[in-house]
Structures are given as C-alpha cells and as structure tokens.
Motif scaffolding. Sequence first.
Motif: not given
Length: 695
Positions: A637-640, A644-647
């Motif tokens: 979940k943290l990777l997802d 999303a934050t990087r995008r």
Amino acid sequence: MVKSSGLAGGQEDVRSGIENGSDADYSSGSSVVSSSTGASSTSGSVATVPRPLHRGSLSMATGLGAVDSAGSSISSMTGSRMRRRSRRQSAISEVSNSNQSMALSLTRTVTKIIKAVQDDNRQSAQEKNDLNKVLESRFDVGDALQLEENKTESVGAAKASEPFAETGKRKGKDKLGVAIDHDVERLPYKGEAGEEEEENEDVREEDDDADHATIKKVFTNKSTGAVDLPPDGGYGWVVTFCVSLIMFSTWGCNSGFGVFLAFYLNANYYPGGSKYDYALIAGMTVAFGQGLSPFVMSVMRIIGFKPTMIMGAALMLAGFLLASFSTQLWQLYLTQGFLYGVSISFIFVPATTVLPGWFLKKRAVALGLSLLGTGAGGVTYGLAANRMIQEYGNPRWAYRILGISCTISVLFSVALIKQRKPISRVGFKSIHLMIFQFKQMFALSVVKNPFVPLIALWFMCALFGYTLMIFTLSSYAVARGMSQHQGSILTAVLNGAQSVGRPLMGLAGDQFGRANVTIVLTSALSIMMFAFWIPIHTFVQMLMFAICVGSCVGVANVMSTVLIADLVLPDQFLASWSFVNYFGAPFLLISELVAQALTVETDVENPYLHTQCFAGACFSGALILILILRELAVKKKLLDRQNATRRKIEEWKLDPTSVLDDDWEPLMERREKYDILLGPGLKRYFLRMAYPMKV
C-alpha cells in the motif's frame, strides 16, 4: 661589615622563605647562607660560615609554616568542594536539559507518527468513495467468476469480428486494387500504423487501463454497454437468508460432530474402533468440505449453479441415511466421512458466489448475516443430536433426523436462491473448455506471488486450531469428569458465540483493517489457549472459555477470502483462492487425529494438556504468519501511495498549476515519510510491520 652583611642577607632569605610559606629547615637555611657566602667570597671579603639559627627560632618558623600550610590546605579543600558541587550542579543541569530535550524530541516524534498515520488513514477513508477501490478491497469469488465471464465474451466477440474485418479488406483490394478498409472496424495490431503508432502505444495502454477499471470489467452489461452495479438490497436480502440457511445446514451441522465424537470415544460403539478412527472421520468432513472447493467450482461452471447444489443435497441425504445403517467402521468412513464431506463442498461453494452480485457497499453486512448460519447450526444440531443419542442410546435416529432436516432446508434454499446475473455454463460439448476450467482453477503459477503461499500457510495453521477446538471441547469436558450433556452444552455455547462473533469480525475488518483485526483476534486466541484453557477445570469456567474462544475462533474462515482480495490482483483471484483452499486439506485431514494422539490417558489431572499446548502453538504460528503478511500488505500500500505521490510531483514539474499551494506541503511530507518507511534494513522492516495504519 661584610660578615654581618652576609649573615643578615642569609637570615633575611630564610625569613623571606618562611614568610612565603616554604618548608624552611636547617639544610635549606644552610644552602641559602652558602649561596650568600659564595656571593661574598667572590667580592673578595673574608668568608665566614654563619652559625646556625637557634632551635627555637627554627621551631617558630616551622610552626608558622605549618599554620600557613594548614590554612592553604583548608582553602584548597574548600575550593575543591566548591568545584565538585559546581560540577555536580552542572551535571544535574545537563541531565535535566537532556531529559527535557529527549522529552521534546519524543513528543515531536510521536506527533509526527500520529500525523503520518492520520494522513494514511485519511487517504484510506477517501478510497471508500471510489467504487473501484471498494470493489477491489471486497473482491469475492462471484466477482472473479463474472470477470472471467465478461472476459470470455469479449474475446469471443473479438474473434468473431476478425474474419469480417479481414474479408472487408480483401474485398476492397479485389475491386479497386487498393486497401479501402476505413469502412470496416478492424482490431488494431502492433506496428500497423507505423512508427507513430509505436510511439503512442504506451499512452494507449494507459488509457485502456483507465477505461477498463475493475468495476467496469465485472459489472458491465454486454448487451447495453452500461455499468450495472449491484442494488445493495431488494431480493438480495432473500438471497442472504438462503445462504445463511445453507451454512446452517452444512458447516453448522458439521460443527456439532463433537457430540458424536464424544459418544464414540466413551461408548465403544463400533467393535475394534479406536479414538484415532473416529478422529479421522472428523478430519475427513473438514478436509473434503474445504479441499474440494476448487474442484466443485470447476464442476459448477460446467453443469451449472443449481444442478451442483442439488447434487450436493442428494449426497448429503445418502451420507446421513447410510451412516444410520452402518454396522462396521469402514462404512462410517464412506458415509459420514466421505459422502457427507463431499456434499458440504457441493452445496456451500456455489452459495458463496451469489452475494457479490447483489451487494457492493453493503457487502460486509450481507456476508456477516450469512455467516450467522454456521454458529446457529452448531447450536441447534449439536443439542438436538445429543438429546437423540441419550434418548435412544445410539446415533442411528440422530443421523436420520439430521439428514432429512438438512436436506429439506437445503432444497428450500436452492428453490429461492438466485444469481442476479447468471454465469453461463460450459456444458459437455467441448472437452477442451472443460479441461480449461480445471486448469484455470488449479494454476500453480500464483505460487510465485509471495502473498499466496503465506495466506495458505496462515489459513492452514488457523483452521487446524479451529478444527481441534470445535471437535475436542466436548470430549475434553467428559475426560475432566463432566457429563456428556455438559459437553454438548459447551459445544453449543461455542457455536453460539461464533454466530455473534463472525459477523462482527467482518464489520470490524472493514472499519479497522482486515489484517489488523486478524492480528488482534489471533493474539487473543493464542493467549487463551495457554493462559485460559489449561488452568480451568470447572463447568462454569469452561462456559466462559467457550464464549470467549467462540467469539473469535472463526477468524480464518471469515478473513481468508478478503485477505486474498486485499493482496492479490483480480485476474489472479480464482487460482489464488483455490490454492489457499486445497493446500491445507491434507493437514486438516489429520487435525483431530493429532489432537487425540497427543492425549495422555494415564494423566488423571489433565489428559489433554499436550493437545492444549499444540492448539496454542497452531494459533501462535498463525500469528507470526499474519504479522509477516501485514508487513507485506503495508509495504504494498505504501508503494502504491509513494508512486502516486511521485506522479503528482512530476505533474507539478510539467504544470505548476496542477497542484494547489495547500496541497504542496502535505505532498512533500508524504514523499519524505514514504522514503523513510520503505527504506532498507531490519529496523524499517519491523517499523512497517508495526506501522499503525488501516490495512
């Protein structure tokens, strides 16, 4: 003159030395005089050695020196004490400042952690408004079947359109000599449009993924093209009652087998039958009922939904009636062990596929209500069977009454239950399609996903302990000096607590996170096995134990499917669900066998001590596995969210107006937080495992 001058100089030097506090003695005085004498002789005067000072004068000088020395020592000691006191006060001040600094640092750390967790839980709460996220988190067997159904229809339509497209193209060339395929809607293939098509291929794939979200893939009506969501009510509540009644008559009835086991162990009903024989029969019903689930699912896709359940009802009636006429032990193996175990799987597996078509937002409530039947059936059939066994002195009429009542209730449910969108059956026309159904259910490629074998191991350990508790409690009570009737009451209370605990587990899992609730309940079971079950010995204590354990012992049955949904992609759900079910079947076959083998009949105090410890070990092993699973789930979940934050940050770099000023600071904090939590090392691993987010 010179003589007196030398003496006076020497005496003056000695006095000066005494007054300065030096330890002037005779020798030092002599040395001073000698030096003075030497000085006189060099000037050409007559050198005369002066006579020594008077003893009294020397004593006085020494006394004065001692007084001055003592004063100097006192002064030195006072200064030393003051310096030590100053250093001590400084150290105390430093410790105080350090404690304040540590407290401030700890407060800041706790505040940051709370803020980070609140941010993650806020994101989870926002996902509840996204129906696609809701479906993926509550994905079930029925959704997976519908997904495969729609996928098959799409592939079939695509294949059907290919000849038409190619024919249109050939006809155009035949008539005009050029390709006039613009009037024909063809399926694009790679490289057809040249370099520009290849450059835009990734963009098209992203658009295709966005346009074909999971909720569209599952609930799209192929005839209209619209997304047809479940009604979350209506006739779905009737279907929920039917599923609950089916659970009541299958797993609920099987939960009362502990009454039969206690009777067989104490009555020596079948000549030559040992406790291991009866324990193996108990294991057979669970192993076949759970382990044959993938096989029954494949059969259902071939012959249809209701025919599969009717076949199961016939097997159930045959198993109970034939068991009532059995006179030898091998006959009981075939009837109550094999036929009844297979019938459970043929009845309950199709029933579990219906509710997802009727509920989405209220799915947790509907599933919780359907699980009421398991505990309620254990209470009803357990007490009824015990009453009939005591009245007739044998289990014959108990088998007959149970067989007739369970079969009637199942047929009643089959008549009312309905699939909202029926799954088309394959039939027997194509052997290749039939084989494909089994290959799809038994695909071992899902084992490469680390989540799947971990869930299977956890499910096996937890279900092992569950089976042991359900079937052993009644016989344990009889072994501790209680009556068989009291043993049946304990089994009924345990199942009654399940009827309340199972629905609450599902609701709590939706509210606080499935893995979190599973960890809490498994921890409670591990503690109760060692700290509660072993020391108790009275009937009242056993009643309290049955209530406490029954409220959480079914955690594996409730959470297994939803944990698969949380951790596995929808396309891999069916094969993963199948593996989790059939992986532990051989171990469940011997669960009660192990429990009876660990009993020590010569131990008058507690013959089931080793069995109790083994049950605690099963739940402890399940706890370790679910903790490992939680770390993987948190990391996923943290990777997802990190991606999303990087995008969003990349979007801001391309277009600064895409991110509001108020959102920029939380975005930076999230990036820093995820970089820390997802870092390498053992410390970060346990930090993720204990990170208090909803997962």
